[in-house]
Design a protein around this motif. Structure first.
Motif, PDB file in Angstrom:
ATOM      1  N   ALA A 101       0.816  -1.216   0.000  1.00  0.00           N
ATOM      2  CA  ALA A 101       0.000   0.000   0.000  1.00  0.00           C
ATOM      3  C   ALA A 101       0.852   1.270   0.000  1.00  0.00           C
ATOM      4  O   ALA A 101       0.524   2.238  -0.688  1.00  0.00           O
ATOM      5  N   TYR A 102       1.958   1.276   0.756  1.00  0.00           N
ATOM      6  CA  TYR A 102       2.793   2.481   0.806  1.00  0.00           C
ATOM      7  C   TYR A 102       3.304   2.837  -0.587  1.00  0.00           C
ATOM      8  O   TYR A 102       3.180   3.979  -1.043  1.00  0.00           O
ATOM      9  N   PHE A 103       3.899   1.857  -1.272  1.00  0.00           N
ATOM     10  CA  PHE A 103       4.499   2.127  -2.573  1.00  0.00           C
ATOM     11  C   PHE A 103       3.440   2.475  -3.610  1.00  0.00           C
ATOM     12  O   PHE A 103       3.666   3.326  -4.475  1.00  0.00           O
ATOM     13  N   ALA A 104       2.286   1.825  -3.532  1.00  0.00           N
ATOM     14  CA  ALA A 104       1.215   2.123  -4.486  1.00  0.00           C
ATOM     15  C   ALA A 104       0.728   3.559  -4.323  1.00  0.00           C
ATOM     16  O   ALA A 104       0.545   4.288  -5.300  1.00  0.00           O
ATOM     17  N   GLU A 105       0.511   3.985  -3.072  1.00  0.00           N
ATOM     18  CA  GLU A 105       0.061   5.353  -2.808  1.00  0.00           C
ATOM     19  C   GLU A 105       1.129   6.366  -3.227  1.00  0.00           C
ATOM     20  O   GLU A 105       0.830   7.400  -3.823  1.00  0.00           O
ATOM     21  N   MET A 106       2.373   6.056  -2.901  1.00  0.00           N
ATOM     22  CA  MET A 106       3.460   6.961  -3.230  1.00  0.00           C
ATOM     23  C   MET A 106       3.599   7.110  -4.753  1.00  0.00           C
ATOM     24  O   MET A 106       3.760   8.218  -5.279  1.00  0.00           O
ATOM     25  N   ALA A 107       3.501   5.983  -5.473  1.00  0.00           N
ATOM     26  CA  ALA A 107       3.648   6.016  -6.929  1.00  0.00           C
ATOM     27  C   ALA A 107       2.506   6.784  -7.594  1.00  0.00           C
ATOM     28  O   ALA A 107       2.727   7.520  -8.564  1.00  0.00           O
ATOM     29  N   ARG A 108       1.290   6.637  -7.076  1.00  0.00           N
ATOM     30  CA  ARG A 108       0.157   7.380  -7.644  1.00  0.00           C
ATOM     31  C   ARG A 108       0.358   8.884  -7.485  1.00  0.00           C
ATOM     32  O   ARG A 108       0.127   9.658  -8.422  1.00  0.00           O
ATOM     33  N   ALA A 109       0.781   9.288  -6.297  1.00  0.00           N
ATOM     34  CA  ALA A 109       1.003  10.716  -6.068  1.00  0.00           C
ATOM     35  C   ALA A 109       2.164  11.234  -6.917  1.00  0.00           C
ATOM     36  O   ALA A 109       2.105  12.345  -7.465  1.00  0.00           O
ATOM     37  N   THR A 150       3.137  10.090  -9.815  1.00  0.00           N
ATOM     38  CA  THR A 150       2.683  10.157 -11.208  1.00  0.00           C
ATOM     39  C   THR A 150       1.916  11.446 -11.467  1.00  0.00           C
ATOM     40  O   THR A 150       2.140  12.140 -12.467  1.00  0.00           O
ATOM     41  N   SER A 151       0.991  11.785 -10.548  1.00  0.00           N
ATOM     42  CA  SER A 151       0.203  13.015 -10.702  1.00  0.00           C
ATOM     43  C   SER A 151       1.091  14.251 -10.649  1.00  0.00           C
ATOM     44  O   SER A 151       0.923  15.190 -11.442  1.00  0.00           O
ATOM     45  N   ALA A 152       2.048  14.248  -9.714  1.00  0.00           N
ATOM     46  CA  ALA A 152       2.944  15.401  -9.592  1.00  0.00           C
ATOM     47  C   ALA A 152       3.807  15.573 -10.840  1.00  0.00           C
ATOM     48  O   ALA A 152       4.063  16.689 -11.280  1.00  0.00           O
ATOM     49  N   ALA A 153       4.260  14.458 -11.408  1.00  0.00           N
ATOM     50  CA  ALA A 153       5.079  14.522 -12.620  1.00  0.00           C
ATOM     51  C   ALA A 153       4.278  15.077 -13.796  1.00  0.00           C
ATOM     52  O   ALA A 153       4.752  15.961 -14.531  1.00  0.00           O
ATOM     53  N   LEU A 167       2.928   6.739   7.111  1.00  0.00           N
ATOM     54  CA  LEU A 167       4.109   7.528   6.763  1.00  0.00           C
ATOM     55  C   LEU A 167       3.791   8.632   5.759  1.00  0.00           C
ATOM     56  O   LEU A 167       4.693   9.322   5.285  1.00  0.00           O
ATOM     57  N   LYS A 168       2.510   8.789   5.418  1.00  0.00           N
ATOM     58  CA  LYS A 168       2.058   9.831   4.495  1.00  0.00           C
ATOM     59  C   LYS A 168       2.726   9.729   3.122  1.00  0.00           C
ATOM     60  O   LYS A 168       3.378  10.666   2.638  1.00  0.00           O
ATOM     61  N   PRO A 169       2.576   8.590   2.432  1.00  0.00           N
ATOM     62  CA  PRO A 169       3.284   8.401   1.154  1.00  0.00           C
ATOM     63  C   PRO A 169       2.851   9.355   0.048  1.00  0.00           C
ATOM     64  O   PRO A 169       3.645   9.654  -0.841  1.00  0.00           O
ATOM     65  N   ARG A 170       1.613   9.829   0.089  1.00  0.00           N
ATOM     66  CA  ARG A 170       1.196  10.757  -0.970  1.00  0.00           C
ATOM     67  C   ARG A 170       1.973  12.060  -0.896  1.00  0.00           C
ATOM     68  O   ARG A 170       2.404  12.607  -1.915  1.00  0.00           O
ATOM     69  N   ARG A 171       2.145  12.561   0.309  1.00  0.00           N
ATOM     70  CA  ARG A 171       2.910  13.792   0.473  1.00  0.00           C
ATOM     71  C   ARG A 171       4.368  13.577   0.075  1.00  0.00           C
ATOM     72  O   ARG A 171       4.994  14.444  -0.552  1.00  0.00           O
ATOM     73  N   ILE A 172       4.906  12.410   0.432  1.00  0.00           N
ATOM     74  CA  ILE A 172       6.293  12.117   0.080  1.00  0.00           C
ATOM     75  C   ILE A 172       6.442  11.961  -1.434  1.00  0.00           C
ATOM     76  O   ILE A 172       7.391  12.480  -2.032  1.00  0.00           O
ATOM     77  N   GLY A 173       5.510  11.253  -2.074  1.00  0.00           N
ATOM     78  CA  GLY A 173       5.574  11.068  -3.522  1.00  0.00           C
ATOM     79  C   GLY A 173       5.544  12.382  -4.276  1.00  0.00           C
ATOM     80  O   GLY A 173       6.285  12.579  -5.249  1.00  0.00           O
ATOM     81  N   THR A 174       4.691  13.295  -3.819  1.00  0.00           N
ATOM     82  CA  THR A 174       4.623  14.614  -4.453  1.00  0.00           C
ATOM     83  C   THR A 174       5.927  15.387  -4.237  1.00  0.00           C
ATOM     84  O   THR A 174       6.472  15.988  -5.167  1.00  0.00           O
ATOM     85  N   ALA A 175       6.441  15.333  -3.019  1.00  0.00           N
ATOM     86  CA  ALA A 175       7.643  16.115  -2.691  1.00  0.00           C
ATOM     87  C   ALA A 175       8.870  15.633  -3.456  1.00  0.00           C
ATOM     88  O   ALA A 175       9.649  16.450  -3.963  1.00  0.00           O
TER      89      ALA A 175
END
Length: 368
Positions: A98-106, A108-111, A308-316
């Motif tokens: 779940a962590y990696f999936a959430e992080m990757a989705r965020a 992708t959107s940020a990119a 660990l808030k992966p969406r925020r980390i993925g965006t950052a």
């Protein structure tokens, strides 16, 4: 024929609708072509009002920069990579967690918001295979100590940003991570406040910063309060090893009365092991695991989780990487620490002992 049919028949055959170009945006916005380019690419020293105005006009006209033109102009492909190198060549489907999936989705959107596409690279890909993809930069999740992939990418001049604080002098352009020591100490204090007297840990064997810092924080906490450490370590990339380690932990003669699991599947693994040993959660065993899965709200009982808030980390990490690619970031390595959140559920809260109080008796009435 309908009116729509007549209208379509009158269109010249073989012609495509003209796309708005950068000159059209400049003319409609009343600015120069250079100003349009700077406003849409986050460059130059423009007032915020001008940037907003240009972007509004571009959106209204449906203008989209040409990827091919950008490649010719900048020499960049518009592709950035994302991979997990923690476990080296071991097979590891990280998007199933779940962590990696959430992080990757965020990510992708940020990119996409910055005009880039994200390429998810298999965890077992060798860096020489990555040469087949022209990447402008790469996000590496939880790199191990002396990670050869990171070292080689940086040697080739490819910017690298790490999701996870790199160990030692690993040469990344920036990193984003949580304060894992603080998070672990908060969980241990939470379990102790709930009545735990012997807290155990389910951890990993890898050398990534998350595992190392979390385990070290646990060991130091045990030393500070005078508790003997009770933990089991296993290779986290192996989906079967976690269940075996959970069973070992609860089979020990010094069995813990509370456990924190560092990885996503640990909650269900520990819950299953507790049932095999006849342990009730939370009465006999308190449980917490680190996971982004909402499924833990529906287990029996619901399990407390650390996010660990992966969406925020993925965006950052993507924002930092693209800044490095485009040369708009600071010259020194950037470090960002994201907060965590402990989502407290039934599994880490002991039920208070019930005391049955009889209703007061009614005094017997005398006759007469």
């Amino acid at each position: 024929m309908t009116a729509a049919g007549n209208h379509q028949a009158s269109r010249p055959v073989g012609r495509r609708l003209e796309r708005a170009g950068i000159r059209d945006v400049a003319a409609a916005a009343g600015v120069s072509i250079t100003t349009v380019s700077d406003a849409l690419n986050g460059k130059g020293r423009l007032p915020d009002a001008t940037r907003r105005h240009v972007r509004e006009v571009a959106d209204r006209l449906g203008y989209r920069p040409s990827a091919a033109a950008r490649t010719l102009r900048t020499g960049r492909s518009g592709l950035i990579g994302l991979t997990v190198t923690t476990y080296g060549e071991e097979p590891f489907t990280f998007t199933e967690f779940a962590y990696f999936a959430e992080m990757a989705r965020a990510a992708t959107s940020a990119a996409l918001a910055r005009g880039y596409a994200l390429v998810i690279l298999p965890a077992s890909s060798r860096h020489d295979v990555w040469g087949n993809v022209a990447l402008d930069g790469t996000v590496v999740v939880d790199p191990s100590d002396h990670d050869p992939v990171v070292t080689e990418l940086v040697r080739q001049g490819v910017p690298v940003v790490s999701d996870g604080r790199p160990a030692g002098s690993l040469p990344v352009h920036a990193w984003v991570d949580n304060d894992h020591e603080e998070a672990v100490l908060g969980i241990l204090d939470h379990l102790a406040a709930a009545g735990a007297r012997r807290i155990g840990l389910l951890t990993g064997t890898s050398t990534d910063t998350y595992t190392r810092l979390s385990t070290t924080a646990y060991l130091e906490w045990c030393e500070r309060i005078g508790q003997e450490p009770v933990y089991e370590a296993y290779p986290a990339h192996d989906p079967c090893a976690g269940a075996v380690a959970a069973d070992r932990l609860l089979a020990r003669p010094d069995r813990p009365d509370a456990v924190y699991g560092l990885f996503d599947p640990n909650g269900t693994d520990l819950l299953a092991a507790a049932r095999r040993y006849g342990l009730r959660v939370p009465d006999d065993l308190l449980l917490v695991c680190c996971s982004e899965s909402t499924g833990y709200a529906a287990t029996e009982p619901p399990i407390t989780t650390l996010s660990l808030k992966p969406r925020r980390i993925g965006t950052a990490v993507v924002q930092l990487l693209i800044d490095a690619i485009e040369g708009v970031g600071p010259a020194h390595p950037v470090q960002q620490v994201m907060p965590t959140e402990l989502i407290i559920r039934t599994s880490s809260q002991r039920r208070p002992h019930r005391t049955t109080v009889s209703a007061p008796r009614t005094p017997a009435r005398g006759g007469g």
